[in-house]
Scaffold this motif. Sequence first.
Motif, mmCIF file in Angstrom:
data_model
loop_
_atom_site.group_PDB
_atom_site.id
_atom_site.type_symbol
_atom_site.label_atom_id
_atom_site.label_comp_id
_atom_site.label_asym_id
_atom_site.label_seq_id
_atom_site.Cartn_x
_atom_site.Cartn_y
_atom_site.Cartn_z
ATOM 1 N N LEU A 12 0.645 8.931 -38.152
ATOM 2 C CA LEU A 12 0.362 7.659 -37.491
ATOM 3 C C LEU A 12 1.484 7.291 -36.532
ATOM 4 C CD1 LEU A 12 -0.761 5.492 -40.537
ATOM 5 C CD2 LEU A 12 -2.229 6.423 -38.759
ATOM 6 N N TRP A 13 1.088 6.700 -35.424
ATOM 7 C CA TRP A 13 2.030 6.089 -34.493
ATOM 8 C C TRP A 13 1.896 4.587 -34.695
ATOM 9 C CZ3 TRP A 13 5.031 9.178 -31.416
ATOM 10 C CH2 TRP A 13 4.636 10.502 -31.249
ATOM 11 N N ILE A 14 3.000 3.922 -34.940
ATOM 12 C CA ILE A 14 2.989 2.482 -35.123
ATOM 13 C C ILE A 14 4.015 1.881 -34.172
ATOM 14 C CG2 ILE A 14 3.264 0.580 -36.754
ATOM 15 C CD1 ILE A 14 2.841 2.638 -39.015
ATOM 16 N N ASP A 15 3.564 1.058 -33.243
ATOM 17 C CA ASP A 15 4.481 0.379 -32.331
ATOM 18 C C ASP A 15 4.913 -0.909 -33.020
ATOM 19 O OD1 ASP A 15 5.852 -0.984 -30.388
ATOM 20 O OD2 ASP A 15 4.383 -0.600 -28.817
ATOM 21 N N THR A 16 6.158 -0.930 -33.452
ATOM 22 C CA THR A 16 6.656 -2.083 -34.214
ATOM 23 C C THR A 16 7.434 -3.068 -33.345
ATOM 24 O OG1 THR A 16 8.685 -0.921 -34.831
ATOM 25 C CG2 THR A 16 6.780 -0.724 -36.329
ATOM 26 N N THR A 17 7.366 -2.884 -32.034
ATOM 27 C CA THR A 17 8.088 -3.777 -31.134
ATOM 28 C C THR A 17 7.736 -5.234 -31.436
ATOM 29 O OG1 THR A 17 8.008 -2.074 -29.418
ATOM 30 C CG2 THR A 17 8.541 -4.325 -28.712
ATOM 31 N N GLY A 18 8.751 -6.024 -31.728
ATOM 32 C CA GLY A 18 8.547 -7.447 -31.990
ATOM 33 C C GLY A 18 7.981 -7.763 -33.365
ATOM 34 N N CYS A 19 7.824 -6.753 -34.218
ATOM 35 C CA CYS A 19 7.229 -6.994 -35.541
ATOM 36 C C CYS A 19 8.225 -6.886 -36.683
ATOM 37 C CB CYS A 19 6.106 -5.976 -35.795
ATOM 38 S SG CYS A 19 4.770 -6.049 -34.605
ATOM 39 N N ASP A 20 9.331 -6.195 -36.463
ATOM 40 C CA ASP A 20 10.241 -5.918 -37.579
ATOM 41 C C ASP A 20 10.819 -7.182 -38.206
ATOM 42 O OD1 ASP A 20 11.863 -6.532 -35.433
ATOM 43 O OD2 ASP A 20 13.170 -4.804 -35.659
ATOM 44 N N HIS A 21 11.009 -8.228 -37.413
ATOM 45 C CA HIS A 21 11.588 -9.452 -37.973
ATOM 46 C C HIS A 21 10.680 -10.078 -39.029
ATOM 47 C CE1 HIS A 21 8.863 -11.221 -35.020
ATOM 48 N NE2 HIS A 21 8.961 -12.352 -35.686
ATOM 49 N N LEU A 22 9.400 -9.784 -38.978
ATOM 50 C CA LEU A 22 8.467 -10.317 -39.977
ATOM 51 C C LEU A 22 8.680 -9.685 -41.353
ATOM 52 C CD1 LEU A 22 5.263 -10.289 -37.745
ATOM 53 C CD2 LEU A 22 6.705 -12.266 -38.329
ATOM 54 N N GLN A 23 9.360 -8.547 -41.375
ATOM 55 C CA GLN A 23 9.647 -7.847 -42.626
ATOM 56 C C GLN A 23 11.135 -7.924 -42.983
ATOM 57 O OE1 GLN A 23 7.258 -6.342 -44.521
ATOM 58 N NE2 GLN A 23 5.673 -6.931 -43.083
ATOM 59 N N GLY A 24 11.904 -8.705 -42.229
ATOM 60 C CA GLY A 24 13.330 -8.829 -42.518
ATOM 61 C C GLY A 24 14.209 -7.871 -41.743
ATOM 62 N N GLY A 25 13.652 -7.186 -40.768
ATOM 63 C CA GLY A 25 14.425 -6.241 -39.948
ATOM 64 C C GLY A 25 13.834 -4.843 -40.014
ATOM 65 N N GLU A 26 14.435 -3.947 -39.239
ATOM 66 C CA GLU A 26 13.908 -2.589 -39.146
ATOM 67 C C GLU A 26 13.988 -1.833 -40.473
ATOM 68 O OE1 GLU A 26 16.309 -1.024 -35.982
ATOM 69 O OE2 GLU A 26 14.928 -1.758 -34.432
ATOM 70 N N ALA A 27 15.165 -1.827 -41.089
ATOM 71 C CA ALA A 27 15.334 -1.074 -42.335
ATOM 72 C C ALA A 27 14.431 -1.606 -43.454
ATOM 73 C CB ALA A 27 16.798 -1.063 -42.766
ATOM 74 N N MET B 50 11.648 -3.169 -43.130
ATOM 75 C CA MET B 50 10.266 -2.877 -42.758
ATOM 76 C C MET B 50 9.911 -1.424 -43.091
ATOM 77 S SD MET B 50 8.469 -2.903 -38.997
ATOM 78 C CE MET B 50 9.618 -1.644 -38.446
ATOM 79 N N LEU B 51 10.782 -0.493 -42.717
ATOM 80 C CA LEU B 51 10.508 0.915 -43.020
ATOM 81 C C LEU B 51 10.507 1.173 -44.524
ATOM 82 C CD1 LEU B 51 12.448 2.906 -40.269
ATOM 83 C CD2 LEU B 51 10.020 2.359 -40.393
ATOM 84 N N GLU B 52 11.406 0.521 -45.227
ATOM 85 C CA GLU B 52 11.460 0.708 -46.679
ATOM 86 C C GLU B 52 10.208 0.133 -47.344
ATOM 87 O OE1 GLU B 52 12.600 2.676 -49.600
ATOM 88 O OE2 GLU B 52 13.712 2.865 -47.737
ATOM 89 N N ALA B 53 9.727 -1.003 -46.867
ATOM 90 C CA ALA B 53 8.482 -1.584 -47.404
ATOM 91 C C ALA B 53 7.307 -0.666 -47.123
ATOM 92 C CB ALA B 53 8.232 -2.967 -46.795
ATOM 93 N N LEU B 54 7.248 -0.137 -45.924
ATOM 94 C CA LEU B 54 6.179 0.785 -45.560
ATOM 95 C C LEU B 54 6.224 2.038 -46.427
ATOM 96 C CD1 LEU B 54 3.840 1.385 -43.605
ATOM 97 C CD2 LEU B 54 5.530 2.261 -41.976
#
Length: 160
Positions: free
Chosen positions: A49-64, A66-70
């Motif tokens: 999957l390709w997921i464009d997370t631009t502008g979305c990571d803050h909804l999960q608390g940041g990039e790291a 977000m990736l860990e939740a995913l």
Amino acid sequence: MTLAHAQSLAPDLQVAPATPDRDDEALLRFADWCFGFSPIVAPDRLDGLWIDTTGCDHLQGGEAPMLEALRGQIAERGYAVRLALADTPGAAQAVARFGRDAVSIVPPGGQRNALWLLPITALRIEATRVADLRRLGLRTIGALLEARVRLWCGVSARRS
């Protein structure tokens, strides 16, 4: 590697027939599920999957986080996953598939360093081109970049 070789290395290896249609359906279900992380999700049959997370990571608390939740939520469903976040989709794909870590974040502007040691197959180029580059002794993206610079400098030096 061949199946026989794989089984010799892992005698308990379980083998099942390929099910491309079922795999595609599962990938589409994952794509639908990923809309919880981003409104821009695209399945890629060969690469996941390709997921464009631009502008979305803050909804999960940041990039790291977000990736860990995913990663965690996919693992709960019984799947192993490799994730990477980078400035470009190609760099993210290369690092996810060929990087050493299961979850990677390439810092902004850090693509060159992240790709340097990866094999040239991470470039998603034709197998014949990979074979040609290997015959020239080029095995990594870094070696290819160095050769390109040497070639460019050599050509410009002759024109002076």
